[in-house]
Design an enzyme around this catalytic site. Structure first.
Site: not given
Length: 369
Positions: A26, A28, A65, A107, A196, A244, A316, A338-339
């Site tokens: 996930p 944002c 999220a 999520q 969070y 998570r 990564l 992710g990225r």
């Protein structure tokens, strides 16, 4: 499909089979409407963003999220799932992912003391509630948290939640999970990481309470387990539930630790969680994290070895051979990208070519096989 590739083996949790183990973490997008009747509603950007990764062969996509309440958003532009208008837009996304053979997941989140900030590309500054009605000109609001301890010196000091308000937040997560089911999602993930709200309760760095929600490990984990129970009560028995977690605050003392994460994992299993999504950090401002390829994988490996929960590794992970090695070595049950998926929506298809696996390719893209 080649049995030689662990990355392209299906993975079954409860009654749900995910076609491969290359999953989307996930992330944002900060691209929803910020106010008015369309606040928190997914738009064309969200549909195109997630649809591209599904067409690229990703086995499971966890939608970013998604706030369980307006004050639970990180920014005014976050997705939400506190009303039925938001459900209708998310249903379109979930249905398309499913049509491509990708499992749709979402999520559920509450930002706690890290709420009410501007979009990252606009500086990410706190939007302080300096107007009489508790808002500011950019749509900010008063954040809440376990204790009146700000994220850093720039952020607004959060209002300490009462015990009744805490229990109300667990109910908001349950309502959100029911809406996620209505929208067609097949996996729900509870966001307990990255500093969070739930993660704020877990860590003594941010949780200074002296009631039943603070102090001991049992008390600091109470909210996490109450949210889990509330969600599991409305989430179908045949569908999996993820959680998570940040495995460490990266603090030498006074923070959440990997040892505590292992203990929490065993409890989460007892309360109906099926897989732990293992990340780290985010709760202590200014901490230096030694990043590098796969830098969080050792946390996932330890939790998988020392607890009864399945785990997914993230952080990564960029190359197909790297992901394959993590799975082949038994360090995780799946990898979350992710990225790298922002850079390459068809990463899974490329990985299948390199590793001798197979993914579903849309007929429209048959020319590119």
């Amino acid at each position: 499909m080649s049995a030689a590739s662990a990355l392209f083996e299906p993975y079954t949790l409860r009654s749900l089979t995910i076609p491969n183990r290359a999953w989307m973490a996930p992330m944002c997008q900060y691209s929803a409407e910020a106010s008015g009747p369309e606040a928190g509603v997914a738009g064309d950007w969200h549909f195109a963003h997630y649809a591209a990764r599904a067409a690229g062969g990703t086995g499971l996509i966890l939608v970013e999220a998604t706030a369980v309440s307006p004050e639970g958003r990180i920014s005014p532009a976050d997705l939400g799932i506190w009303n039925d208008s938001q459900v209708a837009a998310l249903r379109r996304i979930a249905a398309f992912l499913d049509s491509q053979g990708t499992v749709p997941g979402i999520q559920l989140a509450h930002a706690g003391r890290k709420a009410s900030t501007d979009r990252p590309w606009l500086g990410g500054a706190p939007l302080k509630p300096d107007n009489a009605d508790g808002t500011d000109s950019k749509g900010g609001w008063q954040p809440v948290g376990p204790s009146p301890v700000a994220w850093n010196e720039r952020h607004t000091v959060p209002t300490e939640l009462t015990a009744d308000q805490i229990r109300g937040i667990a109910a908001q997560f349950a309502d959100a999970a029911a809406r996620a089911l209505d929208a067609g999602f097949k996996v729900v993930e509870i966001h307990g990481a990255h500093g969070y709200l739930i993660g704020q309760f877990l860590s003594p760095h941010s949780n200074r309470r002296t009631d039943e929600y603070g102090g001991s490990f049992e008390n600091r984990t109470r909210l996490a387990l109450e949210v889990t129970d509330a969600v599991r009560a409305v989430w179908p028995e045949e569908l999996p539930l993820f959680f998570r977690v940040s495995a460490t605050d990266w603090l030498e003392e006074g923070g959440w630790t990997t040892e505590e994460t292992v203990r929490l994992a065993a409890l989460l299993k007892e309360h109906g969680v099926d897989l732990l999504d293992v990340s780290s950090g985010g709760n202590a401002s200014g901490v230096r994290i030694p990043t590098g390829p796969g830098y969080q994988v050792p946390f996932a490996a330890r939790i998988r070895e020392e607890s009864p929960l399945a785990v997914a590794a993230v952080g990564l992970i960029t190359e197909p051979a790297q992901a394959e090695k993590i799975l082949a070595n038994g360090e995780a049950d799946a990898v979350l990208l992710g990225r790298e998926l922002l850079r390459d929506p068809s990463w899974a298809r490329r990985a299948a070519r390199e590793l001798g696996g197979a993914v579903r390719v849309p007929e429209q893209y048959g020319y590119a096989i």
